[in-house]
Motif scaffolding. Sequence first.
Motif, PDB file in Angstrom:
ATOM      1  N   PRO A 125       0.954  -1.394   0.173  1.00  0.00           N
ATOM      2  CA  PRO A 125       0.403   0.104  -0.240  1.00  0.00           C
ATOM      3  C   PRO A 125       0.905   0.948   0.042  1.00  0.00           C
ATOM      4  CG  PRO A 125      -0.955  -1.634   1.532  1.00  0.00           C
ATOM      5  CD  PRO A 125       0.329  -2.205   0.971  1.00  0.00           C
ATOM      6  N   PRO A 126       0.321   2.075  -0.650  1.00  0.00           N
ATOM      7  CA  PRO A 126      -0.664   2.291  -1.002  1.00  0.00           C
ATOM      8  C   PRO A 126      -1.512   1.893  -2.983  1.00  0.00           C
ATOM      9  CG  PRO A 126       0.057   4.584  -1.070  1.00  0.00           C
ATOM     10  CD  PRO A 126       0.637   3.578  -0.354  1.00  0.00           C
ATOM     11  N   GLY A 127       0.005   1.454  -3.151  1.00  0.00           N
ATOM     12  CA  GLY A 127       0.830   0.499  -4.330  1.00  0.00           C
ATOM     13  C   GLY A 127       1.708   0.532  -5.189  1.00  0.00           C
ATOM     14  N   ARG A 128       2.782   1.057  -4.037  1.00  0.00           N
ATOM     15  CA  ARG A 128       3.945   1.319  -4.721  1.00  0.00           C
ATOM     16  C   ARG A 128       4.423  -0.601  -5.131  1.00  0.00           C
ATOM     17  NH1 ARG A 128       9.155   0.628  -2.444  1.00  0.00           N
ATOM     18  NH2 ARG A 128       7.817   0.721   0.119  1.00  0.00           N
ATOM     19  N   ILE A 129       5.350  -0.634  -5.873  1.00  0.00           N
ATOM     20  CA  ILE A 129       5.247  -2.034  -6.401  1.00  0.00           C
ATOM     21  C   ILE A 129       7.443  -2.151  -5.424  1.00  0.00           C
ATOM     22  CG2 ILE A 129       6.948  -3.400  -8.572  1.00  0.00           C
ATOM     23  CD1 ILE A 129       5.084  -2.215 -10.344  1.00  0.00           C
ATOM     24  N   ALA A 130       7.145  -2.789  -4.434  1.00  0.00           N
ATOM     25  CA  ALA A 130       8.750  -3.135  -4.004  1.00  0.00           C
ATOM     26  C   ALA A 130       9.337  -3.919  -4.020  1.00  0.00           C
ATOM     27  CB  ALA A 130       8.048  -3.462  -2.041  1.00  0.00           C
ATOM     28  N   ARG A 131       8.924  -5.358  -4.532  1.00  0.00           N
ATOM     29  CA  ARG A 131       9.446  -6.402  -5.509  1.00  0.00           C
ATOM     30  C   ARG A 131       9.447  -6.775  -6.636  1.00  0.00           C
ATOM     31  NH1 ARG A 131      11.838  -4.265  -1.243  1.00  0.00           N
ATOM     32  NH2 ARG A 131      12.877  -5.537   0.557  1.00  0.00           N
ATOM     33  N   CYS A 132      10.136  -7.149  -7.507  1.00  0.00           N
ATOM     34  CA  CYS A 132      10.230  -7.349  -8.712  1.00  0.00           C
ATOM     35  C   CYS A 132      11.106  -8.760  -9.136  1.00  0.00           C
ATOM     36  CB  CYS A 132      10.339  -6.924  -9.972  1.00  0.00           C
ATOM     37  SG  CYS A 132       9.053  -5.656  -9.995  1.00  0.00           S
ATOM     38  N   ASN A 133      10.524  -9.952  -9.749  1.00  0.00           N
ATOM     39  CA  ASN A 133      11.624 -10.648  -9.845  1.00  0.00           C
ATOM     40  C   ASN A 133      12.314 -10.993 -11.109  1.00  0.00           C
ATOM     41  OD1 ASN A 133       9.938 -11.861 -11.656  1.00  0.00           O
ATOM     42  ND2 ASN A 133       9.239 -13.459 -10.824  1.00  0.00           N
ATOM     43  N   GLY A 134      12.855 -11.333 -11.810  1.00  0.00           N
ATOM     44  CA  GLY A 134      13.862 -11.400 -13.071  1.00  0.00           C
ATOM     45  C   GLY A 134      12.902 -10.989 -14.080  1.00  0.00           C
ATOM     46  N   ALA A 135      12.173 -12.317 -13.934  1.00  0.00           N
ATOM     47  CA  ALA A 135      11.090 -12.175 -15.231  1.00  0.00           C
ATOM     48  C   ALA A 135      10.047 -10.760 -15.386  1.00  0.00           C
ATOM     49  CB  ALA A 135       9.835 -13.642 -15.315  1.00  0.00           C
ATOM     50  N   ALA A 136       9.957 -10.048 -14.641  1.00  0.00           N
ATOM     51  CA  ALA A 136       8.520  -8.911 -13.999  1.00  0.00           C
ATOM     52  C   ALA A 136      10.162  -7.913 -14.688  1.00  0.00           C
ATOM     53  CB  ALA A 136       8.615  -8.794 -11.974  1.00  0.00           C
ATOM     54  N   ARG A 137      10.761  -7.875 -14.450  1.00  0.00           N
ATOM     55  CA  ARG A 137      11.721  -6.702 -14.690  1.00  0.00           C
ATOM     56  C   ARG A 137      12.103  -6.760 -16.097  1.00  0.00           C
ATOM     57  NH1 ARG A 137      14.947  -8.210  -9.761  1.00  0.00           N
ATOM     58  NH2 ARG A 137      15.895  -9.633 -10.283  1.00  0.00           N
ATOM     59  N   GLU A 138      11.987  -7.952 -16.281  1.00  0.00           N
ATOM     60  CA  GLU A 138      12.122  -7.858 -17.892  1.00  0.00           C
ATOM     61  C   GLU A 138      11.156  -7.267 -18.462  1.00  0.00           C
ATOM     62  OE1 GLU A 138      13.757 -11.131 -21.422  1.00  0.00           O
ATOM     63  OE2 GLU A 138      12.975 -12.212 -20.218  1.00  0.00           O
ATOM     64  N   LEU A 139      10.206  -8.078 -18.200  1.00  0.00           N
ATOM     65  CA  LEU A 139       8.768  -7.835 -18.946  1.00  0.00           C
ATOM     66  C   LEU A 139       8.579  -5.902 -18.893  1.00  0.00           C
ATOM     67  CD1 LEU A 139       5.976  -8.556 -19.789  1.00  0.00           C
ATOM     68  CD2 LEU A 139       4.616  -8.585 -17.484  1.00  0.00           C
ATOM     69  N   LEU A 140       8.735  -5.904 -17.593  1.00  0.00           N
ATOM     70  CA  LEU A 140       8.297  -4.036 -17.234  1.00  0.00           C
ATOM     71  C   LEU A 140       9.509  -2.906 -17.555  1.00  0.00           C
ATOM     72  CD1 LEU A 140       7.223  -4.325 -13.643  1.00  0.00           C
ATOM     73  CD2 LEU A 140       5.418  -4.818 -15.526  1.00  0.00           C
ATOM     74  N   GLY A 141      10.348  -3.125 -17.862  1.00  0.00           N
ATOM     75  CA  GLY A 141      11.107  -2.747 -18.252  1.00  0.00           C
ATOM     76  C   GLY A 141      11.945  -1.383 -17.099  1.00  0.00           C
ATOM     77  N   PRO A 142      13.326  -0.693 -17.336  1.00  0.00           N
ATOM     78  CA  PRO A 142      13.876   0.175 -16.073  1.00  0.00           C
ATOM     79  C   PRO A 142      12.953   0.986 -15.883  1.00  0.00           C
ATOM     80  CG  PRO A 142      14.579   0.333 -18.230  1.00  0.00           C
ATOM     81  CD  PRO A 142      14.027  -1.104 -17.892  1.00  0.00           C
ATOM     82  N   HIS A 143      11.624   1.175 -16.878  1.00  0.00           N
ATOM     83  CA  HIS A 143      10.720   2.405 -16.734  1.00  0.00           C
ATOM     84  C   HIS A 143       9.463   2.166 -15.422  1.00  0.00           C
ATOM     85  CE1 HIS A 143       8.225   5.656 -16.126  1.00  0.00           C
ATOM     86  NE2 HIS A 143       7.531   5.552 -16.727  1.00  0.00           N
ATOM     87  N   GLY A 144       8.464   1.120 -16.003  1.00  0.00           N
ATOM     88  CA  GLY A 144       7.927   0.004 -15.266  1.00  0.00           C
ATOM     89  C   GLY A 144       8.306  -0.946 -13.997  1.00  0.00           C
TER      90      GLY A 144
END
Length: 543
Positions: free
Chosen positions: A238-257
Amino acid sequence: MFDPLILDPAPTDLWLAFQAEPRALTGHGGIVAHWQRSRALGASPDGPRPEDALERGAALRDRTESLDALIARGRGVLERIAAVAHEHDYSLLLADADGVVLKAMGGGGFAAAARQVRLIEGAHWGEQTRGTNAIGTALAEQRPVFVRGSAHYARSYHELVCYAAPVRGPDGSIVGVLDATSVFDRDDRSMGFGVVAAALALEEVLRAHSFGRAGAQVVRALSRTLEHVATPAVLVVPPGRIARCNGAARELLGPHGVRAGLRQVLGLSFAELAAMAGRDGLCCTVGPRRAPMRLHVDPIESEGALIAALVLLEPVQRVSSSPAPPPVRAVAAGGAFDALFAADAATRAALVFARKVAPSELPIMLLAETGSGKELVAQGIHRASGRGDRPFVAVNCGSIQPTLLESELFGYGPGAFTGAERRGHDGYLAAAGAGTLFLDEVAEMPLAMQAALLRVLETRSYRRVGETELRPAHCRIVCATCRDLPALVAAGQFRRDLYFRLRGATVTLPPLRRRSDIAALARHLLERVAETRGIVPTPQLDV
């Protein structure tokens, strides 16, 4: 969420002009709007008397207990920022969610002056008590706030500079405010950003403690992540922050995402995401390549509070052959929005926000193209408010001749003009009573009528055309437009002060052509038509 609202010093003659004619001023970087709110809350421009707005004894002890956990667990963070504040002649204050100072630290060469202006434990620093100031305004705006010099509402604080940032608990609610204050000569924005960083550090301390107590739930959530090692996964807090990503998510979202918030990435708020737990299957497009993904949500709770959500993004290989998502009612509570179909994420998010603000008394502005369902949304807001059992009156400002709009809206007295009814006539304001008045196409309202509407919003009263008697206006205003109001304001075609009055809360509906649920919407409409005509839909019907 992290960018501070910075209120810079105002000219002395502007402050004096505001005290003389508070309603005559607009603009000036928004500072006048903050002063107007302070005045409306009853704050004194001279500040409270020294003995006022101060809690002591049992009342203060009871308040302090509410932040005992934060003070104990965040002691290291508080001590470090307090040492920096002391070295730079700043007082460091920790206030509760009401703006009452519960802990005062540091001070340095400013310590004596801090006590004189009541930067002490037990002092109330909400806007209703002291007007525009960093603590109270940070609570009102729910974001970090820097107030410099004469931007303060009360003259007593024009020589101060203060920086504050709210501290949120694991569930996203504000539990306190961290503030650093000194004399204006010590103005240093790096201190302000240090306060923001310290507030975020305190939030992480509280969240880490909650994660520790979540125990088995965290283990189960992480175990599921390991089961989907090839699947992108993000941990959202909360209230909507992405706190952690795995490697696949980082590749999918890109650095800005990865750095963006939940709404920017998935088009959802944290509350909407939490509501999806156990209802896997919502499809959306994610990342720079707009990859189609299906969402799976695991909630993470601690002591009955939702503290995070683990989101798995499963690739959808053939979106075109996927079955249409089932009809989704935007808001189930009380059936207020039952007339609205929404399987599109952006539309659903707008309706959920509309449902949240409906019970408030804020004016609401609906921004949408013609044909997007503005009046249906306005009706839903009316039904979901405390006025739902009272009249809902809709007026299309663009369909009434400008010369008649005033008499239609306000009504008119006996003999007000040639052809007027002998007994006069009540207008739409009277018809709405204590219900809701919906002003569609408000951008088409003539400037003279805009001034009259502004007075209604300011005084909650009006006069019928041709009469001098003031009548009370009890209704709530909801307006809508398909026009670019900020551009009209800049061009002088729409009053700036009226724009900000009407924009208490803004609900933006996406145009139909951009909705992702057009096929499902068409199916829904066909089913409704079939139902009204007694036709049984063919199961094989494909839209």
